[in-house]
Design an enzyme around this catalytic site. Structure first.
Site, PDB file in Angstrom:
ATOM      1  N   TYR A 133       0.803  -1.221   0.000  1.00 31.93           N
ATOM      2  CA  TYR A 133       0.000   0.000   0.000  1.00 31.93           C
ATOM      3  C   TYR A 133       0.840   1.279   0.000  1.00 31.93           C
ATOM      4  CZ  TYR A 133      -3.420  -3.483   1.403  1.00 31.93           C
ATOM      5  OH  TYR A 133      -4.210  -4.602   1.467  1.00 31.93           O
ATOM      6  N   SER A 170      -3.948  -6.798   7.520  1.00 32.07           N
ATOM      7  CA  SER A 170      -4.474  -7.219   6.231  1.00 32.07           C
ATOM      8  C   SER A 170      -3.392  -7.877   5.375  1.00 32.07           C
ATOM      9  CB  SER A 170      -5.116  -6.017   5.527  1.00 32.07           C
ATOM     10  OG  SER A 170      -5.967  -6.421   4.484  1.00 32.07           O
ATOM     11  N   TYR A 171      -3.090  -7.329   4.196  1.00 35.82           N
ATOM     12  CA  TYR A 171      -2.054  -7.929   3.356  1.00 35.82           C
ATOM     13  C   TYR A 171      -0.717  -7.943   4.084  1.00 35.82           C
ATOM     14  CZ  TYR A 171       0.192  -9.281  -1.047  1.00 35.82           C
ATOM     15  OH  TYR A 171       0.874  -9.975  -2.028  1.00 35.82           O
ATOM     16  N   ASP A 218     -14.978  -7.542  11.025  1.00 39.16           N
ATOM     17  CA  ASP A 218     -13.960  -7.624   9.972  1.00 39.16           C
ATOM     18  C   ASP A 218     -14.270  -8.787   9.042  1.00 39.16           C
ATOM     19  OD1 ASP A 218     -11.566  -7.399   8.489  1.00 39.16           O
ATOM     20  OD2 ASP A 218     -10.590  -8.856   9.816  1.00 39.16           O
ATOM     21  N   HIS A 236     -12.697  -3.752   9.490  1.00 41.06           N
ATOM     22  CA  HIS A 236     -11.391  -3.808   8.832  1.00 41.06           C
ATOM     23  C   HIS A 236     -10.727  -2.440   8.781  1.00 41.06           C
ATOM     24  CE1 HIS A 236      -8.626  -6.304   6.501  1.00 41.06           C
ATOM     25  NE2 HIS A 236      -8.431  -5.286   5.691  1.00 41.06           N
TER      26      HIS A 236
END
Length: 498
Positions: A17, A89-90, A235, A261
């Site tokens: 990101y 997350s990622y 989430d 999230h």
């Protein structure tokens, strides 16, 4: 890095990101505080994103690249050889994949809000989570790739403004996502396909055994380092995060708050969970510092293995295991929209029309105009939603564990989607969404996994289950139009704690 010239333990973040904004997406720790506590913090753009070279492919290469990044962090002259990893997350995905390579120097990880597999990012109950996927592809992966092209001179600077305008950003973006989600086939997305080539492959290969998903899982048996796993009840990677904790076992820990999230405060669209609910209130950075201080520096670590927030009671609880003990009690769908522990007989029908799907209203979605525990009353006029509610409760009822909706189904269509919602109905009529899910079926007994939850239905409230055939654009529409019939015995199985 800390200002001293000494060697320091390193906290590593690998993100798709962009590392130009700290804190940024997926970075919810106070980096300055980490540095003040004596840690060096390294943030890396994963391959093919930001300023890193190569091609970005979800999951692919993250294990090997993560191994090399940890090795680099552990062997720098300013490093003491001890490395931890964190991020949401990622960023959590990159931690688990690196950890399974067992790089020398990696001592602990802290994956938050993390998917369970490559395919879990795209599909739920064999249905595409189209609203989330389009939003992520448009505003993260697609926009990042376009900016890379502008920097390299292969796209004109004006292309970014044109692209955002095509997405209706910012004012019409939610409406535009709904429009794009309605396109058929799902792979037909001219705005996105060139920038995110993987998108079309995801849509065109739903089979879990397809080559596009190959290698997109975690090898838990290879992960030896402890993990501080965290997620939120609202989430969309909640259940996957709990699964990470359960499969890693050992010294790993789990934290579950009343979060989404993208929101980790005490209030979500008017639902205030109280002064202790936010990550700030429980000192999110301090919690992680204690974790890393223990595994990278040998400091004592206190507290329970599991820390979870009970909605309704709006309080934190601790446990040494998960799930906690509970009785599994079936609440049967009954005549006249009743929901009770007494078995009932009957049939109930709803029409499934892809031309007029039930609109998404809250839940675990990537919709900045409304997510989480939204009031479901705006959907009351729809005849394609079946609602089953208990009588007002005589006393508090705590539900903590995994909830399931089990229905006996027949349909006039080739396939039918079944969506389920667990709803807390207040005495004043507010119908607060707690959790929802979907599955695609052809008939027979169908299980809709509503997932993990911890909440207290207060005395005077009612427990409600909503059943329908769509929830759009959270889930892609089923193109099959028909009449779906629910037969008894059908019920919602709730884990009840005394």
């Amino acid at each position: 890095m800390p200002p001293t010239g000494a060697r320091h333990p390193v906290l590593l973040v690998r993100t798709p990101y962009g590392r130009d904004t700290v804190p940024g997406p997926g970075l919810h720790l106070d980096v300055e505080r980490l540095v003040a506590a004596g840690y060096a913090v390294a943030v890396q753009d994963v391959r093919g994103t930001g300023e890193s070279e190569g091609e970005f492919r979800v999951f692919t290469g993250e294990a090997e690249d993560g191994h090399d990044a940890v090795h680099w962090a552990a062997t720098q002259p300013w490093s003491d050889g001890n490395v931890g990893m964190f991020g949401d997350s990622y960023l959590g995905l990159t931690q688990l994949l690196a950890a399974q390579e067992r790089p020398e120097g990696l001592r602990a990880i802290a994956p938050s809000l993390t998917p369970g597999s490559y395919r879990d990012i795209v599909y739920e109950g064999e249905v595409v989570t189209i609203g989330k996927i389009l939003t992520v592809c448009a505003l993260t992966f697609g926009l990042d790739e376009l900016r890379r092209r502008i920097r390299s001179g292969t796209a004109e600077p004006v292309a970014e403004a044109e692209y955002l305008a095509g997405l209706g950003f910012p004012d019409r973006f939610p409406q535009r996502i709904r429009e794009l989600a309605g396109r058929l086939p799902l792979s037909d997305q001219p705005l996105i396909n060139d920038l995110v080539p993987s998108y079309a492959a995801w849509m065109e290969h739903p089979d879990p055994g397809a080559a596009v998903w190959r290698g997109g899982t975690f090898d838990y048996t290879a992960i030896e380092v402890p993990a501080l796993v965290s997620t939120g009840w609202h989430d969309f990677f909640r259940d996957a995060s709990v699964r990470h904790f359960q499969r890693l076992g050992g010294s790993s820990r789990l934290v579950v708050g009343p979060w989404t999230h993208i929101s980790h405060g005490r209030e979500i669209f008017g639902r205030d969970y109280g002064p202790s609910a936010s990550q700030e209130a429980i000192d999110w950075t301090g919690l992680h510092l204690a974790w890393f201080d223990h595994w990278l520096r040998g400091s004592p670590l206190e507290g329970p293995a599991v820390r979870y927030f009970v909605m309704g009671a709006d309080e934190w609880r601790g446990s040494e295991r998960w799930p906690v003990a509970a009785r599994r009690v079936p609440y049967h769908l009954g005549q006249g929209g009743a929901l009770s522990t007494t078995p009932s007989h009957g049939t109930w029908e709803f029409a499934a029309d892809p031309g007029d799907p039930v609109p998404t209203l809250g839940g675990a979605v990537m919709d900045f105009t409304g997510f989480g525990p939204l009031d479901q009353r705006p959907l009351d006029g729809r005849t394609d939603v079946l609602r089953f509610a208990s009588a007002p409760l005589a006393g508090d009822v705590e539900v903590t564990g995994r909830a399931e909706l089990v229905v006996c189904l027949s349909t006039t269509a080739p396939t039918a989607d079944v969506t389920g919602k667990l709803v807390d109905v207040y005495p004043d009529g507010r119908a607060e969404l707690l959790t929802d899910a979907v599955t695609r079926a052809v008939g027979g007994e169908v299980v809709v996994d509503l997932g993990w939850i911890s909440t207290v239905f207060r005395a005077g409230h009612r427990i409600r289950v909503d059943v329908a055939g769509s929830n759009f654009p959270k889930y892609a529409r089923n193109p099959d139009k028909g009449l779906t019939t629910i037969h008894s015995p059908s019920y919602v199985m709730l884990p009840i704690r005394s």
